[in-house]
Design a protein around this motif. Structure first.
Motif, PDB file in Angstrom:
ATOM      1  N   THR A 109      38.753  59.934  30.871  1.00 38.43           N
ATOM      2  CA  THR A 109      37.870  58.840  31.033  1.00 38.43           C
ATOM      3  C   THR A 109      36.918  59.068  32.698  1.00 38.43           C
ATOM      4  O   THR A 109      37.386  59.812  33.875  1.00 38.43           O
ATOM      5  N   GLU A 298      30.883  50.516  30.513  1.00 41.43           N
ATOM      6  CA  GLU A 298      30.719  51.647  29.884  1.00 41.43           C
ATOM      7  C   GLU A 298      29.522  52.127  29.089  1.00 41.43           C
ATOM      8  O   GLU A 298      28.647  51.172  28.119  1.00 41.43           O
ATOM      9  N   SER A 329      38.125  48.720  32.817  1.00 40.57           N
ATOM     10  CA  SER A 329      38.067  48.972  32.204  1.00 40.57           C
ATOM     11  C   SER A 329      38.525  50.477  31.374  1.00 40.57           C
ATOM     12  O   SER A 329      39.156  50.847  30.503  1.00 40.57           O
ATOM     13  N   ARG A 333      41.329  51.349  28.483  1.00 41.49           N
ATOM     14  CA  ARG A 333      41.438  52.415  28.247  1.00 41.49           C
ATOM     15  C   ARG A 333      42.716  53.076  27.476  1.00 41.49           C
ATOM     16  O   ARG A 333      42.873  53.879  27.233  1.00 41.49           O
TER      17      ARG A 333
END
Length: 465
Positions: A109, A298, A329, A333
């Motif tokens: 990420t 996102e 987030s 994820r």
């Protein structure tokens, strides 16, 4: 090449908040920032070698930032300070350069928190020594305790002007005048929408009372026309303007000053999000482009989150909350925060953001960007400072057939300098729009190319080896 669960680019409020939250939930985070110390513009720290004596006590924001930075380091976040994120490849591989070498980090990420920079507005005399942007002047005063001048004229639009004037007065400078482009008419209509945000309103009132106490004239509905001086700025001509920030002929007046601070808002840094392939849209109220995001921060590229002023300028409070939500987030994820634990925390963060965004929308309406400010430059005015290209040369390229900023770039070298189009790109887009008679959204943007920021040849050569 190395790997990481999460790479955060940018060590300001948004990036620090994202790194802290993700690390709290067990995510291995690498935090990259190009400055020698974290903090960004808002938390700008005193240089390590700064002695300063009795006057070197950190301001409130610096103390807050230091606590946040200490917490981030205590959580085990790997901090790469003095390192430039100069490219993103394959959407989530971040290229980072120090003075002597480069590293590529393949990330699960990525959180982009690149911040923003002062909107460049070309006008006659804007290249004179003594003409500074609001952010540059704030950096001088906050981080180095250096006044940009003794008699200072502040022009532009937005709440940042009040902050800059505050620092000037605290430092002992005389503020000749504060010229706000927005008319500020009918503020009473926003009273009911501002009631939930009295802390911000009261802060603004304290700044205004300080200006009034120092006898500083505040002129609303006024813009800069030109800076005067031969080898350095000695004053400026201002004029009343319409609601689109276009000067009204016959309303000019000249003020003497040894420094001119110009701040017509901020522009989000979008180089890395463009390199990652994220979708962007035009935000008319901000007068610029912003990345498209979902409610979890996102972008349209899975696993790439964009937060803070780099996603649309909204101030430090919003940046902190967006960074926190992005950190949640990321943890979700990667499977570190799931189920009700995640949904509960995320919903609370979204609620706080919704509250803060109410204030942001009011500010966007009150200080709505006026494109007429780009009518100030004449054909002799420098447009691209790096390559010394004038507005006239850009217009000649357009009259010879160019219809897009990249075509003007090919004709004239505008945007090819060290700033890579940050100073001339927004203004050129409006020049193209005015000359072609099309919306500014059709003028285009410079094609993003790595390196997104200058890096040393030695670092690139080491990567090739």
């Amino acid at each position: 090449m190395r790997s990481a669960a999460c790479v955060v680019v940018g060590g300001g409020p948004a990036g620090l908040a994202a790194a802290r939250t993700a690390a709290r939930h067990g995510v291995r985070v690498v935090l990259v920032d190009e400055n020698a110390e974290l903090g960004g513009q808002y938390y700008r720290q005193l240089p390590a070698a700064f002695s300063g004596g009795a006057g070197a006590h950190p301001v409130k924001e610096q103390a807050e930032g230091r606590r946040l930075m200490d917490e981030v380091r205590a959580l085990g976040v790997e901090v790469m300070a003095g390192a430039v994120a100069w490219g993103i490849f394959d959407q989530r591989t971040v290229a980072v350069a120090t003075q002597d070498e480069t590293t590529r980090i393949a990330a699960d990420t990525v959180v982009l928190a690149p911040g923003a920079y002062d909107r460049p507005v070309p006008f006659p005399g804007w290249t004179l020594p003594g003409v500074l942007t609001a952010g540059g002047a704030q950096n001088l005063m906050k981080a180095y305790r250096v006044l940009p001048g003794r008699r200072v004229l502040v022009v532009g639009s937005g709440p940042l002007l009040l902050v800059v004037a505050h620092y000037l007065l605290q430092g002992g400078a005389q503020v000749v005048s504060l010229c706000e482009a927005s008319s500020l008419r009918g503020l009473w209509r926003y009273a009911h929408r501002l009631l939930p945000h009295l802390d911000f309103v009261q802060q603004g009132r304290r700044y205004r009372r300080e200006l009034a106490g120092a006898g500083v004239p505040v002129l609303t509905g006024h813009v800069i026309l030109r800076a005067t001086g031969a080898t350095e700025v000695t004053g400026a001509t201002i004029a009343r303007c319409d609601d689109d920030w276009r000067p009204i002929p016959g309303s000019e007046q000249t003020l003497e000053a040894d420094a001119l601070i110009v701040g017509y808002g901020l522009v989000s840094s979008l180089e890395l999000s463009r390199l990652a392939g994220c979708e962007h849209r035009w935000e008319a109220a901000l007068g610029g482009w912003a990345p498209v995001r979902n409610r979890d921060m996102e972008s349209t590229v899975p696993g790439v989150f964009i937060v803070g002023d780099g996603a649309g300028v909204a101030g430090s409070a919003v940046a902190l909350e967006e960074g926190h939500l992005a950190g949640l987030s990321v943890a979700h994820r990667l499977g570190r925060l799931t189920g009700r634990d995640y949904s509960g925390e995320a919903n609370r963060a979204r609620g706080r953001l919704l509250h803060l965004q109410g204030f942001r929308r009011v500010m966007d309406e009150i200080f709505r960007f006026g494109a007429g400010i780009y009518s100030l430059a004449d054909e002799q005015t420098t447009l691209c400072r790096c390559e010394e290209v004038t507005v006239g040369e850009a217009l000649l390229a357009l009259r010879e057939g160019a219809t897009h900023v990249n075509e003007v770039k090919a004709w004239t070298r505008v945007g090819m300098g060290r700033c890579q189009g940050r100073l001339c790109g927004p203004a050129l887009a409006h020049v193209v729009a005015h000359e072609t008679g099309r919306p500014v959204t059709e003028s285009g943007v410079f094609t993003p190319r790595p390196p997104a920021k200058p890096v040393t040849m030695a670092a690139l050569a080491r990567e090739i080896e």
